[in-house]
Design a protein around this motif. Sequence first.
Motif, mmCIF file in Angstrom:
data_model
loop_
_atom_site.group_PDB
_atom_site.id
_atom_site.type_symbol
_atom_site.label_atom_id
_atom_site.label_comp_id
_atom_site.label_asym_id
_atom_site.label_seq_id
_atom_site.Cartn_x
_atom_site.Cartn_y
_atom_site.Cartn_z
ATOM 1 N N PRO A 61 0.810 -1.217 0.000
ATOM 2 C CA PRO A 61 0.000 0.000 0.000
ATOM 3 C C PRO A 61 0.844 1.268 0.000
ATOM 4 O O PRO A 61 0.414 2.303 -0.504
ATOM 5 N N ASP A 62 2.074 1.185 0.557
ATOM 6 C CA ASP A 62 2.924 2.375 0.586
ATOM 7 C C ASP A 62 4.017 2.348 -0.482
ATOM 8 O O ASP A 62 5.008 3.081 -0.378
ATOM 9 N N TYR A 63 3.834 1.524 -1.520
ATOM 10 C CA TYR A 63 4.733 1.641 -2.666
ATOM 11 C C TYR A 63 4.241 2.815 -3.513
ATOM 12 O O TYR A 63 3.167 2.773 -4.117
ATOM 13 N N ARG A 64 5.006 3.900 -3.513
ATOM 14 C CA ARG A 64 4.581 5.144 -4.151
ATOM 15 C C ARG A 64 5.805 5.951 -4.551
ATOM 16 O O ARG A 64 6.903 5.759 -4.008
ATOM 17 N N GLU A 65 5.623 6.852 -5.497
ATOM 18 C CA GLU A 65 6.753 7.630 -6.008
ATOM 19 C C GLU A 65 7.381 8.514 -4.943
ATOM 20 O O GLU A 65 8.588 8.773 -4.970
ATOM 21 N N LEU A 252 -4.880 -10.413 1.853
ATOM 22 C CA LEU A 252 -4.846 -9.813 3.192
ATOM 23 C C LEU A 252 -4.338 -8.371 3.185
ATOM 24 O O LEU A 252 -4.533 -7.644 4.155
ATOM 25 N N ILE A 253 -3.685 -7.970 2.104
ATOM 26 C CA ILE A 253 -3.021 -6.670 2.067
ATOM 27 C C ILE A 253 -4.064 -5.540 2.082
ATOM 28 O O ILE A 253 -5.012 -5.538 1.287
ATOM 29 N N GLY A 254 -3.889 -4.605 2.989
ATOM 30 C CA GLY A 254 -4.775 -3.451 3.060
ATOM 31 C C GLY A 254 -6.107 -3.723 3.715
ATOM 32 O O GLY A 254 -6.981 -2.846 3.734
ATOM 33 N N VAL A 255 -6.286 -4.906 4.291
ATOM 34 C CA VAL A 255 -7.566 -5.271 4.913
ATOM 35 C C VAL A 255 -7.566 -4.868 6.383
ATOM 36 O O VAL A 255 -6.736 -5.321 7.168
#
Length: 360
Positions: A61-65, A252-255
């Motif tokens: 979820p926090d993979y961002r530029e 499960l990611i972000g749940v």
Amino acid sequence: MINPIQLEFSYIKRTLDFRFDAGTSRGVLKTRDVYWIKAFDPKNPEITGWGEAAPLVQLSPDYREDFEEVLAKTLRKMTGERWESNADAVLFQLKSLISFDLPSIRFGLETAILDWLNGGRKRILVNEFYDFQQPIPINGLIWMGDREFMLQQIDQKFAEGFECIKMKIGAIDFKQEIELLTYIRSRFSADQITLRVDANGAFSPEEALNKLQLLAELDIHSIEQPIPAGRWKEMQKLCRETSLPIALDEELIGVREKEVLLDNLQPQHIILKPTLVGGILETQEWIRLAEARGMGWWMTSALESNLGLNAISQLASTFKPKIPQGLGTGKLYHNNLESPLEIHSGYIHYNSSKAWETPA
């Protein structure tokens, strides 16, 4: 709060280089960026705690530029906080301070602060892996690639003494993948070698049930994430009708509402990557809820460096795991951090006679 501790934080970025092109159904990885978080007290400079924030491309979820900017801002904010010298209190404080949408940063800070509280010795929790050098059983991972590359990996894992093999599928022709799995089964029975497969969501809901039936005929232990995450109606049906146990991973990611997911989908197993699901506290909660429902689980790394792998191994060790965990990623990189982590005959060990390389 008794004797509150105020720490300062900084970070070091390292780009890790894979020893080979690491294929998944989402593409090929050649490098991996990780961020090592340093926790320290300028008044007590001989103790340094280290953690790792390593958002995974296309998944975290926090993979961002602007990740590096967000990380730096978060660490500045944490420098103004005061911490109790109690592990549980630190974990709950970080849960209240760090957004659920920044799971790798939360995990990195959890690890860095707990390491500092334990004297900066890379000891994160009370656990037998670190404290008594109790090894943890792990699976041998077979990466996607052409048939010859995958066959070479399979033979290598057998030679290294692994009793549990996990093969990533979904990148090459399914018939070829079945042939590779049949090759394994022709040499070793299910009593000799446990076989897991990981589709990374590569199957369509329409074809999944038939493919799972074919895989079940080969005495496969389980399949990770057969269809893409977020297709709850289809996944619920698949978990109910499958002849092959399903292990939810990306699902499960972000749940946030863990109980809702488990009660609706009713998977046979769940797979926990602390970097992706929000760190130590969130992982512990997933396990508590799964065990209360009779669901199996195991923990895996998300391609972290040895720093993150060490923390995940210690967290897994607190549950005294009997089945293989996914903790065999330490040899993936040319330029990993040198560490006491070693793999022998299907187990990960903490060799306390070896020193840690200082992150730089």
